[in-house]
Scaffold this active site. Structure first.
Site, short mmCIF file in Angstrom:
data_model
loop_
_atom_site.label_atom_id
_atom_site.label_comp_id
_atom_site.label_asym_id
_atom_site.label_seq_id
_atom_site.Cartn_x
_atom_site.Cartn_y
_atom_site.Cartn_z
N THR A 1 6.86 2.76 2.45
CA THR A 1 7.54 1.73 1.67
C THR A 1 6.52 1.01 0.80
O THR A 1 5.44 0.66 1.26
CB THR A 1 8.25 0.71 2.59
N PHE B 1 5.55 -2.25 -1.34
CA PHE B 1 5.82 -3.68 -1.44
C PHE B 1 5.07 -4.25 -2.64
O PHE B 1 3.99 -3.75 -3.01
CB PHE B 1 5.36 -4.41 -0.18
#
Length: 434
Positions: A304, A306
């Site tokens: 992921t 960010f």
């Protein structure tokens, strides 16, 4: 400590006494707010000498963006620029720490005392760097977003928020100094909500961090897999472990909740012995759960991305790889998209991301044609990430050309790329069936 909630954003105004931020705005801050493309260094004397050159090189971009924003800010309604130019201050009600549940010894007592409750003194700005930074994230302690905040700002004070919107407002209201929020996952794709919020709010992207996601199957101590009737987690967590759950022979219902760590907390708080959660190993430690299966993600390369958000931008540099994020639109729709992309291609600037989102100010466009009648076309905002620093002439020239084809252009941030060596999460119990 409970996460900051949207319902708690209603009583800060009497505490502040005005619509201005708690900390006085410096001359530099005022300059940046009036000029969204000007970036300045956070305490770096060596970069301040470049400010004059930086302002001059971006003057053509700045003048047009400022004039567009000023012309649109007077428009009433729920449009993008109306939200960005809103001078009203949301109100925050401080949330106290809950008492521990003495009747439920399975709930870890430590997770109620992870941090002190917010006080009025917390509204003053913290240092720009160092361990005193307050970093907002969405979720509860043990969430992957908390781990990303710790990776981005080691030894920071993490501030949990129940919604992405609350994390944005926590930074705007000086409750937090930074926010670390997900924007895309290698399996699940873009987090569209955060793309929309980037446009609605006046925060700047000042960095990025990529976090490998390592999922575990968690349950209360003594619970066996064959007794489970359901598995709960964030929708992305469920999707990223779908094949492994099937391979384990778990014929259970799968239910979505707000976040992975929240699923673990829900099981511990309610003493659910027929339910398991998909969450991190840290969530198991915090909420007193056991790990039934470790590394159950279907793909070991599950990452992921960010972004780190701040009230102030940073001055772009050329001594390390930088990435720049922009958003633009055109009143004639997608017909100019090729010309915009050509502005980067001709200068050998690599694009790493293209995302389209509905234009909330003008979601539809009517096109009259005498032969086929009236056609309805969707209108979009386009988000682009490209590998170049706004300190580079080629990037400045590219955006100057882009402005010729767009009716709206905003630089969301020019920031250092995450150059952390790649180390994908590995499954200790299972390999991907794909």
């Amino acid at each position: 400590m409970k996460a900051l909630t949207s319902s708690s954003l209603y009583n800060l105004k009497p505490m502040l006494g005005s619509n201005q931020p708690v900390a006085p705005a410096t001359a530099t801050a005022r300059m940046v707010r009036s000029n969204p493309l000007v970036h300045y260094a956070n305490g770096s004397d060596s970069s301040v000498t470049n400010r004059s050159q930086w302002q001059s090189s971006c003057a053509i971009l700045t003048s047009k963006v400022v004039s567009q924003e000023q012309s649109k800010s007077s428009v009433s309604g729920g449009g993008i620029d109306h939200v960005n130019g809103d001078n009203g201050v949301a109100r925050v009600n401080l949330v106290p720490i809950e008492k521990s549940d003495n009747n439920n010894p399975l709930v870890s007592q430590s997770h109620y005392h992870l941090q002190k409750p917010l006080t009025v003194t917390d509204l003053s700005p913290a240092p720009m760097h160092g361990s005193n930074l307050r970093v907002a994230y969405q979720g509860v302690p043990g969430a992957y977003s908390e781990a990303a905040a710790g990776k981005a700002y080691p030894n920071c004070q993490a501030v949990p928020c129940d919604q992405f919107e609350v994390a944005f407002q926590a930074v705007e209201l000086w409750i937090a100094d930074r926010a670390v929020l997900p924007v895309e996952n290698s399996l699940g794709g873009s987090i569209h909500r955060n793309y929309d919020l980037l446009l609605r709010h006046r925060l700047h992207i000042v960095g990025e961090v990529q976090l490998p996601v390592h999922h575990c199957l968690l349950a209360l101590p003594g619970v066996r897999k064959e007794f489970l009737t359901r598995v709960i987690s964030h929708p992305q967590g469920l999707a990223q472990c779908e094949h492994t759950l099937t391979k384990l022979g778990l014929n259970v219902a799968r239910e979505a909740v707000d976040d992975t760590a929240g699923a673990a907390e829900f099981i511990a708080t309610n003493n659910l012995r027929d339910t398991a959660a998909i969450a991190s190993a840290r969530a198991a430690e915090i909420y007193g759960l056991t790990i039934l299966e470790d590394g159950i993600q279907d793909d070991a390369s599950n990452v992921t991305r960010f972004v780190m958000l701040a009230r102030e931008p940073i001055i772009p540099r050329t001594d390390r790889p930088f990435k720049t994020s922009i958003v633009f639109a055109h009143e004639k729709g997608t017909s100019v998209l090729f010309k915009v992309l050509s502005a980067f291609a001709f200068r050998d600037i690599s694009l790493t991301k293209i995302e389209s989102r509905p234009n909330h100010n003008r979601p539809m466009r009517l096109v009259d044609d005498a032969n086929v009648g009236t056609a309805k076309h969707f209108e979009y905002m386009f988000y682009i990430d490209f590998e170049a620093s706004m300190a580079e002439p080629r990037a400045q020239n590219a955006l100057s050309e882009v402005q010729e084809f767009t009716s709206f252009l905003r630089v969301l941030g020019s920031y250092p790329m995450d150059m952390t060596p790649w180390s994908p999460s590995t499954s200790t119990s299972h390999t991907s069936p794909l």
